[in-house]
Structures are given as C-alpha cells and as structure tokens.
Design an enzyme around this catalytic site. Sequence first.
Site, PDB file in Angstrom:
ATOM      1  N   ASP A   1       0.857  -1.169   0.000  1.00 13.97           N
ATOM      2  CA  ASP A   1       0.000   0.000   0.000  1.00 13.97           C
ATOM      3  C   ASP A   1       0.902   1.231   0.000  1.00 13.97           C
ATOM      4  OD1 ASP A   1      -2.313   1.610   0.422  1.00 13.97           O
ATOM      5  OD2 ASP A   1      -3.184  -0.020   1.610  1.00 13.97           O
TER       6      ASP A   1
ATOM      7  N   ASP B   1      -2.972   4.788  -2.439  1.00 10.73           N
ATOM      8  CA  ASP B   1      -3.994   5.439  -1.633  1.00 10.73           C
ATOM      9  C   ASP B   1      -4.407   6.791  -2.234  1.00 10.73           C
ATOM     10  OD1 ASP B   1      -5.302   5.187   1.054  1.00 10.73           O
ATOM     11  OD2 ASP B   1      -4.298   7.100   1.416  1.00 10.73           O
TER      12      ASP B   1
ATOM     13  N   GLU C   1      -6.473   3.911  -5.754  1.00  9.43           N
ATOM     14  CA  GLU C   1      -7.737   4.223  -5.085  1.00  9.43           C
ATOM     15  C   GLU C   1      -8.152   5.614  -5.553  1.00  9.43           C
ATOM     16  OE1 GLU C   1      -9.691   4.521  -0.641  1.00  9.43           O
ATOM     17  OE2 GLU C   1      -7.826   5.549  -1.103  1.00  9.43           O
TER      18      GLU C   1
ATOM     19  N   HIS D   1     -10.784  -2.374   4.047  1.00  7.23           N
ATOM     20  CA  HIS D   1     -10.653  -1.965   5.451  1.00  7.23           C
ATOM     21  C   HIS D   1     -11.425  -0.684   5.779  1.00  7.23           C
ATOM     22  CE1 HIS D   1      -7.926   0.324   3.063  1.00  7.23           C
ATOM     23  NE2 HIS D   1      -7.745   1.174   4.065  1.00  7.23           N
ATOM     24  N   ASP D   2     -12.036  -0.064   4.782  1.00  2.46           N
ATOM     25  CA  ASP D   2     -12.795   1.172   5.011  1.00  2.46           C
ATOM     26  C   ASP D   2     -14.309   0.956   4.943  1.00  2.46           C
ATOM     27  OD1 ASP D   2     -10.446   2.702   5.095  1.00  2.46           O
ATOM     28  OD2 ASP D   2     -10.503   3.119   2.940  1.00  2.46           O
TER      29      ASP D   2
END
Length: 557
Positions: free
Chosen positions: A97, A200, A254, A326-327
């Site tokens: 990430d 990200d 993302e 995870h969000d």
Amino acid sequence: MNDWKKNTIIYQIYPKSYFDSNHDGSGDLEGIIQKIPYLKSLGITMVWLSPIYLSPMADNGYDISDYRAIHPMFGNLEIFKRLVKTLHENEIKIMMDLVLNHSSDEHPWFKESLNKPSSSEEDFYIWRKGQKNNRKPPNNWTSFFTGKAWTYKQERDAYYLHLFGHKQPDLNWENERVRKELYKIVEFWIDIGVDGFRMDVINLISKRKGLPKGKFSIALTGKEHYMNGPKVHQYLKEFHQQVLAEKALITVGETVFVSPEEALKYCHKDADELDMVFHFDHMNVDSFNNKWFIRPFKPKKLKKVLYRWQEELYPDGWNALYFENHDQPRSVSRFGNTKDYYERSAKMLATVLYLQRGTPYIYQGQEIGMQNVSFTDLAQYRDIETLNVYDIGRNKLHFTHRRMMKKIRYMSRDNARTPMQWNAQANAGFSSTEPWIEVNPNYPNINVEIQESDPHSILNYYRQLIALRKQYNVIIEGDFKPYYVNHKALYFYTRSDEQCTVIVIANHGEKELAFDVPNEFSTEHTTPILSNMEKKPLQRTMKLAPYEAQVYTIGKV
Ligand code: TEU
C-alpha cells in the site's frame, strides 16, 4: 494488460487484525507467514498488505513517518523479506500500500518543513498564510475526516493542508523534489521484490493552483479543486515512465468519486498510468451525498452500478472487483441478509461480483462471511473517522447519541477491522491476549476452522469460485452482457468468447422469483457449474428462491 495480471486474484490483509504471533494483541508479519498455507489453500495469487511502515498510527498506518521502515508492531525488514520470499515460494505475489498523497506530521520532512520555512514551490508540504490577518484558514476546504482541512502552526505562523486527519499533511506534488523522493521509495520496495502497489487516494495528489475557495458541500467542500486535479495525469505518467514501466508490477489506484469516464483516463490500456482503479460508485448506493447520510439499500441500484462499470470500462479499461476493504462495512451485513439467508446471501454476492470481468479483490474475513460488529459503546471503537464523526454529529449537528451510534454501527470502518476469526477459542484464535480492538462476539459460530470442515461453507464456496476463474478463461477475458437490467432483483448476465458462454443468474431479493430465460439460449446444451443451493438444469422458465444463484456454461469449454 498482460495475461498474468488479468488472472491475478488478490486477497487484502489488514495486518493489525490478521494474526498475532507475538502475543501483543496486534497482528504482525510473522503471523501472516504462519498463515501462508491458508492463503495458498484459498487459491488466491497475490496479497495486498495495508500499510506496515513506521507510523504514529493516527490512522492505523495511513500516516507514515518512515517509508522505508517497518513498524515494530509488525516486525522488521528481515521478517518482511522472509514474508516476500515465502509467499513467492508459494507462488503468491505481494502488493504494498503506497500512501503518497500525504505523510505523517512526524515524518522528518514535515519536521523540517515546520522549522525551516522555504518558498512555496520548494516546500514539501502545502503551507499558506490564513485569511483575515491569518486568523482564518486560507480557504474553506473541509477534511475527509470532518472539520477543516487546515491546521495552524505557530512555528511558521501559517496553516498546512491536510485532506485527512491533522496528523496527515498533504505532500506538495508540485515540487519535483517531492516526486523524486517518492519514486526512490517505490524503487526501494521494488528492489526487495514487491510485485505491485495499491495507491492510496491517488486522484487527490494535484491541487488547483491558488487553492481556490470551494463550493459548499455537505460531503466535502473544495473537492472540485483537487479530485482528478489539473496535473494528476501528468504526474502519474511521469511516475509510470520513471519507475513502473517495463516492470512486472500490478498497480491499482484508489480513486475517490470517479466516474467510469474519469476512471478510464487512469486505466486505459494506452494511458501508461495504472492497471486499474478502485471506484466508489457501488459503495455509495446506500447513502446520500455523504456516507453518514444512510438510506435503505436497494439491490437494483447496486446491480445498475456494477453493470455500468462492466460496460463502460470495456474494452480498453479493466475493473477492480470488490465489495469490501478496510474502510467499508461487511458486505453480507450491508447487501445481504444475515438473519434469514446469511450463508446463501453471502455466496450470492460473491457469485455476482467475482464472475464479472476484472480483477477480484477479497478482503480478509469476507471469505468466511464475517459480519458487521454490533458494538454498543463508543469506547469500543478505534477508528479516527468514526470518533470524529461522532463528535461532529453530537456537538455540531446535535444528533442524539442513539442516532449517531446507529449510523456508526452500520457504516464504521471498524466493522472491517475486528480481528480475523480463525476458530472458536479465546479471541477467535487471533491472539492469546486481549486484541487491540474487540473481536466480533459471533466468532464461535463464524470462523475458519468450522468452515474448513463443512463442504458447503462460505469459505469453500469462495474456493470454488476462485477455482472456476482459473478453469474458464472466458471468465477472465470474455465479453460481458447483461439481461433484465431493469428488474429489481434479478441478476442475469453472460460472459462469452468464441468457444463458450457462462450464464450467471441470481435473485437478490427476499421473494421467490420466476422469469423466462431469453430464447437465444438453448437450454439443451447447458451445464450447471455452480450454485449456492442445489445445482439445477437451465429451463425456459426458471424459479429462483430468495438469494439463489445458479451458474451455467453453454458450448465447448
Ligand atoms: O481512504 C480514502 C477514503 O476516501 C475513504 O475510503 C475513507 O476511508 C473515508 O471513509 C472517507 O470518508 C484511504 C484509505 O483507504 C483509508 O484507510 C485512509 O484513512 C485514507 O485513505 C487516508 O489515507
């Protein structure tokens, strides 16, 4: 995109909640190494690790203070290298990430920037004088985590921009030195043997010159000045050309709030930027304008979004297929029915998602149907966004405690962050000590061990789906065609190439459903290949029970 990339099946690990090998209540890299046989048994071919770098953990590692070091909670570089090696020996690739839009305010760059002011182009961060004699922030932009996107610092007598928490200052991509430093970091990880990157909020890196005042929005004020900003494609092309090109890497960005048209600019096969992006359209179907303004979920909405992305990214783009990360809340709690059709609906959701065209992303625990956690007390939550939202809801909007807790129970990111449920022993077999966040109390019934021994478990269904993707090339490459697009509960789509057609049928509803199979499909030469109930032959008139899914092939395989 190369074939190997298209064939990849990615499993996301949130390391803090996966497996705790050293009994400190948090998961770690050694714990992941110990679970490699499990990963291998799933059939996945790549793992994506949420951030494991040195970090003060204001946002669980999405606030990095040293991009080349591992947080001691997770291990160290030696253990990381062993993880890479062991995964590779097991034919599993690894994706890191990259959080490059912002760093931690504890990064040495920020400390230096705070104490040694320079001109705005030379700055590593985005500093401005405030309005009204420096008493008000430079503009009205708001943060993703609520509140203002600016924080004042005495040291510089100025404000710095942070689109997320105040401990996550945005990096100044305008500055070439910043970009060069970030590229060197990426090269460092490539040299260690990393096979891919998830980037990200990568569509936020370019801010409009002058940082103009934003249009007021309940969601985010100012977003029109940095979402898919003026130089984002220039930067990504440069990044690609200088670092990523010609390497065997998978990249996924993302990208918040992008349309398919915008997404294609990032992931078009000739764009030379990213292989694919995570969009949020299907994550917004149960809210209005802002994820905290929740509205009832309507299956048809979800289906329409999925179909739209299938069609609009074809043939030059490529989808990232996900329901969870995870969000996000757990998909079975959100889009399924955990009361009456728990297992069936979890499997149905996986069927309609993962037989589409694109790369599957499975989030840890999704493969065993982990559910949202019903914490009753705010003190049980850990997530910065959740705690901030509660505060704003109560103190600024004057919502009741009950109302806020209801929103949080549905939407909090902590729903995805409770420890992985391995077995029915204490702490779900995640840790021998009290975990950093409580386990979901349903773990005695929902865990890997139980599902391993049940051939009809959600876990074993995921294995079947993964195996199908490996068996039928048409699922990877085939054209996508939807039918009954306006039906409120029926999924009916095909994937086809010259040799074969796969038909996917599912009932995303609570009532039995009857419908006619279009005449173009011969019912004679079809073979049922997968179902979340009993497999049954394709007939001209079909009946599907609530949440039933059936998959067929027609023709040579
Ligand atoms: O998330 C970006 C993002 O916009 C949202 O998904 C975010 O989780 C929030 O719900 C917005 O309301 C990425 C990461 O995935 C997330 O974990 C980080 O907190 C965030 O960026 C900042 O790095």
